[in-house]
Enzyme design. Structure first.
Site, PDB file in Angstrom:
ATOM      1  N   HIS A 268      41.084  31.992  46.611  1.00 17.40           N
ATOM      2  CA  HIS A 268      39.926  31.928  46.923  1.00 17.40           C
ATOM      3  C   HIS A 268      38.626  32.741  47.834  1.00 17.40           C
ATOM      4  O   HIS A 268      38.944  32.770  48.738  1.00 17.40           O
ATOM      5  CB  HIS A 268      39.352  30.653  46.389  1.00 17.40           C
ATOM      6  CG  HIS A 268      37.857  30.195  45.342  1.00 17.40           C
ATOM      7  ND1 HIS A 268      36.427  30.064  46.523  1.00 17.40           N
ATOM      8  CD2 HIS A 268      37.706  30.089  44.360  1.00 17.40           C
ATOM      9  CE1 HIS A 268      36.237  30.229  45.415  1.00 17.40           C
ATOM     10  NE2 HIS A 268      36.881  30.047  44.660  1.00 17.40           N
ATOM     11  N   ASP A 319      42.930  27.360  38.642  1.00 16.01           N
ATOM     12  CA  ASP A 319      43.486  27.606  37.739  1.00 16.01           C
ATOM     13  C   ASP A 319      44.921  28.175  37.995  1.00 16.01           C
ATOM     14  O   ASP A 319      45.481  28.288  36.678  1.00 16.01           O
ATOM     15  CB  ASP A 319      43.022  29.723  37.837  1.00 16.01           C
ATOM     16  CG  ASP A 319      41.471  29.796  37.403  1.00 16.01           C
ATOM     17  OD1 ASP A 319      41.153  29.113  36.001  1.00 16.01           O
ATOM     18  OD2 ASP A 319      41.120  30.915  38.008  1.00 16.01           O
TER      19      ASP A 319
HETATM   20  N1  CMC Z   1      48.568  37.026  45.243  1.00 20.59           N
HETATM   21  C1  CMC Z   1      48.635  37.974  46.576  1.00 20.59           C
HETATM   22  N2  CMC Z   1      47.985  38.495  47.364  1.00 20.59           N
HETATM   23  C2  CMC Z   1      46.098  37.925  47.864  1.00 20.59           C
HETATM   24  C3  CMC Z   1      46.625  37.143  46.475  1.00 20.59           C
HETATM   25  C4  CMC Z   1      46.976  36.825  46.045  1.00 20.59           C
HETATM   26  N3  CMC Z   1      46.366  36.008  44.499  1.00 20.59           N
HETATM   27  N4  CMC Z   1      44.871  37.094  46.574  1.00 20.59           N
HETATM   28  C5  CMC Z   1      43.826  37.803  48.112  1.00 20.59           C
HETATM   29  N5  CMC Z   1      45.354  38.669  48.703  1.00 20.59           N
HETATM   30  C6  CMC Z   1      45.505  39.046  49.324  1.00 20.59           C
HETATM   31  C7  CMC Z   1      45.409  40.394  49.177  1.00 20.59           C
HETATM   32  O1  CMC Z   1      45.946  41.538  48.742  1.00 20.59           O
HETATM   33  C8  CMC Z   1      44.406  40.769  50.700  1.00 20.59           C
HETATM   34  O2  CMC Z   1      45.572  41.803  51.251  1.00 20.59           O
HETATM   35  P1  CMC Z   1      45.691  42.815  52.074  1.00 20.59           P
HETATM   36  O3  CMC Z   1      44.379  41.936  53.494  1.00 20.59           O
HETATM   37  O4  CMC Z   1      47.074  42.606  52.816  1.00 20.59           O
HETATM   38  O5  CMC Z   1      45.005  44.055  51.701  1.00 20.59           O
HETATM   39  C9  CMC Z   1      43.643  39.637  51.164  1.00 20.59           C
HETATM   40  O6  CMC Z   1      44.822  39.151  51.090  1.00 20.59           O
HETATM   41  C10 CMC Z   1      42.160  39.177  51.013  1.00 20.59           C
HETATM   42  O7  CMC Z   1      42.110  39.641  49.463  1.00 20.59           O
HETATM   43  P2  CMC Z   1      40.725  40.163  49.161  1.00 20.59           P
HETATM   44  O8  CMC Z   1      40.682  40.312  47.419  1.00 20.59           O
HETATM   45  O9  CMC Z   1      39.769  41.175  50.128  1.00 20.59           O
HETATM   46  O10 CMC Z   1      40.093  38.512  48.734  1.00 20.59           O
HETATM   47  P3  CMC Z   1      38.676  38.346  48.430  1.00 20.59           P
HETATM   48  O11 CMC Z   1      38.906  36.815  48.703  1.00 20.59           O
HETATM   49  O12 CMC Z   1      38.098  39.122  47.740  1.00 20.59           O
HETATM   50  O13 CMC Z   1      40.029  37.562  46.965  1.00 20.59           O
HETATM   51  C11 CMC Z   1      40.598  36.651  44.815  1.00 20.59           C
HETATM   52  C12 CMC Z   1      39.756  36.289  45.662  1.00 20.59           C
HETATM   53  C13 CMC Z   1      40.173  35.187  43.911  1.00 20.59           C
HETATM   54  C14 CMC Z   1      39.891  38.062  44.105  1.00 20.59           C
HETATM   55  C15 CMC Z   1      42.308  37.037  45.247  1.00 20.59           C
HETATM   56  O14 CMC Z   1      42.068  35.968  46.585  1.00 20.59           O
HETATM   57  C16 CMC Z   1      42.391  36.475  43.876  1.00 20.59           C
HETATM   58  O15 CMC Z   1      42.612  38.072  43.591  1.00 20.59           O
HETATM   59  N6  CMC Z   1      43.754  36.097  43.753  1.00 20.59           N
HETATM   60  C17 CMC Z   1      43.926  36.387  41.937  1.00 20.59           C
HETATM   61  C18 CMC Z   1      43.282  35.681  40.492  1.00 20.59           C
HETATM   62  C19 CMC Z   1      42.879  35.062  40.554  1.00 20.59           C
HETATM   63  O16 CMC Z   1      43.513  33.167  41.070  1.00 20.59           O
HETATM   64  N7  CMC Z   1      41.465  34.469  40.983  1.00 20.59           N
HETATM   65  C20 CMC Z   1      40.926  33.165  40.587  1.00 20.59           C
HETATM   66  C21 CMC Z   1      39.831  32.373  41.549  1.00 20.59           C
HETATM   67  S1  CMC Z   1      39.251  31.266  42.012  1.00 20.59           S
HETATM   68  C22 CMC Z   1      38.906  30.946  39.861  1.00 20.59           C
HETATM   69  C23 CMC Z   1      38.121  31.357  38.840  1.00 20.59           C
HETATM   70  O17 CMC Z   1      36.767  31.645  39.620  1.00 20.59           O
HETATM   71  O18 CMC Z   1      38.567  30.994  37.960  1.00 20.59           O
END
Ligand code: CMC
Length: 382
Positions: A268, A319
């Site tokens: 998140h 989710d």
């Molecule tokens: N699985 C594996 N690695 C992950 C994930 C994940 N779900 N989420 C983040 N990471 C890793 C990412 O690959 C990165 O690694 P590195 O630094 O080695 O490149 C690091 O963590 C930081 O990721 P980010 O994308 O910069 O982090 P963020 O704060 O922008 O991510 C997020 C937030 C929700 C986009 C992300 O966690 C994600 O893609 N999660 C999966 C999709 C998801 O479940 N979304 C629902 C969000 S909550 C409720 C909603 O809005 O529906």
């Protein structure tokens, strides 16, 4: 643009304060983190208030009295029917179109039939009335379209059922058990509002041009659809399906993590130590699995959750459990994100009303990284 302002670039707007709001707070008491709707902790609201009470709280600022709730609920129940042209349209849209896209179209069509269609965009009272109609009609639109695609007869909204039970009855053609009704209602409460997430931001940007509330909700639905946001509940279910059996879970997750795959339903932007909504819902997954007599998906989910949480320090978000919860309710996967939208519409609408009550056009700047200033060569010389 001054050097100072270009230094303020934050990719993905991470950490940027783009609004003031009195609707949701992710800071918690004295910055301890968590989620509050208008000052109430989500843990205190869950299991105590219904979706209807939550929607009222978001739109009106306070929890309703018994008589306020009676009136609000009566208005919602009376507004559930859809205009015939929208139902006809559901029969004409290709059945392969994703229900989330159909919901986006539905809200656009509903705007043409709203009795307040000609009210000015900033009319607070008319916007609240429009919000109530969308809260009432979106579940009917999702359910009717689902039944039409499946070739099933429509189940009309029932005035004697609450918001949650009525939706499940319209989709499944049977009144849910009390455990199912309560769990669905709770999931709606948890999905209702979440501060300045991407879809809410999108809604606020849209109406900041003095566009109308329906346009804001249409923009929000389009934004919610993506798998990094609301689309993640559908993707989370696909993870469980891919794994297929509890004995495959450990190998599957280790392989996926080794490939650096993004595991949907985890992580998140704001919550780094855990999503309180996920913690609340998980308990209900266990209850519903027991009620349907099949704990396979819980036994698949558990080792995945453990591995991602311990090895990547990424706790599950809302989710992750909601996908299982909706599966136990016999809901098609394609409905998971539309359900998120029909719950979140109350939060979106509250933000739209707040934006229009204190509007300032949202118009940020971009840091230019293209070619430097150059002269134009006429076409004959290029
Ligand atoms: N699985 C594996 N690695 C992950 C994930 C994940 N779900 N989420 C983040 N990471 C890793 C990412 O690959 C990165 O690694 P590195 O630094 O080695 O490149 C690091 O963590 C930081 O990721 P980010 O994308 O910069 O982090 P963020 O704060 O922008 O991510 C997020 C937030 C929700 C986009 C992300 O966690 C994600 O893609 N999660 C999966 C999709 C998801 O479940 N979304 C629902 C969000 S909550 C409720 C909603 O809005 O529906």
């Amino acid at each position: 643009m001054s050097a100072e302002s270009t230094d303020q670039y934050h990719p993905g707007l991470e950490g940027v304060i783009a609004n003031e709001t009195a609707i949701a707070n992710l800071e918690g008491k004295e910055g301890s983190g968590g989620l509050e709707y208008r000052g109430y902790r989500i843990e205190d609201l869950a299991n105590v208030v219904s979706y209807e009470e939550t929607a009222f709280l978001l739109l009106h600022g306070d929890l309703p009295s018994a008589s306020q709730l009676r009136d609000f609920d009566a208005r919602l129940r009376a507004a559930r029917a859809l205009p015939d042209p929208l139902v006809d349209l559901f029969r004409k849209i290709p059945p392969t179109i994703h229900p989330m896209d159909v919901l986006r179209t539905s809200v656009s069509v509903l705007s043409h039939y709203d009795p307040d269609v000609n009210a000015p965009p900033g009319d607070h009272a008319a916007n609240v009335r429009k919000a109530e109609r969308m809260i009432a009609q979106m579940p009917t639109a999702v359910a009717y379209h689902d039944r039409i695609v499946k070739g099933l007869p429509l189940v009309e909204p029932r005035g004697d059922l609450d918001h949650a039970a009525n939706f499940l009855n319209m989709v499944n053609g049977s009144v849910p058990s009390e455990t199912m009704r309560h769990a669905f209602d709770l999931s709606l409460v948890l999905y209702t509002e979440h501060e300045l997430n991407a879809s809410t931001f999108s809604a606020r940007v849209t109406v900041s041009t003095l566009s109308d509330i329906y346009s804001g909700i249409v923009a929000a639905i389009g934004t919610l659809k993506g798998p990094l946001h609301g689309g993640a509940n559908e993707e989370a279910w696909k993870v469980l399906e891919q794994v297929g059996a509890p004995e495959n879970a450990e190998r599957w997750i280790q392989d996926a993590l080794a490939r650096k795959e993004r595991i949907m339903g985890f992580g998140h932007r704001v919550y780094k130590t855990g999503d309180p909504r996920s913690r609340i819902l998980k308990e209900y997954c266990t209850k519903l699995a027991a009620e349907v007599g099949d704990d396979r998906w819980e036994r698949i989910a558990e080792p995945i959750e453990k591995a991602v949480t311990t090895q990547k320090a990424l706790p599950p978000n809302v989710d992750w459990p909601s996908a299982r919860l909706y599966h136990y309710m016999n809901l098609s996967i394609e409905l998971y994100t539309p359900i998120f939208a029909m719950a979140r519409v109350a939060g979106w609408a509250a933000h739209i009303v707040e934006q229009l009550d204190h509007n300032r056009l949202m118009r940020p700047r971009a840091r230019y990284i293209g070619p430097p200033n150059r002269s134009v060569t006429p076409l004959k010389n290029r």
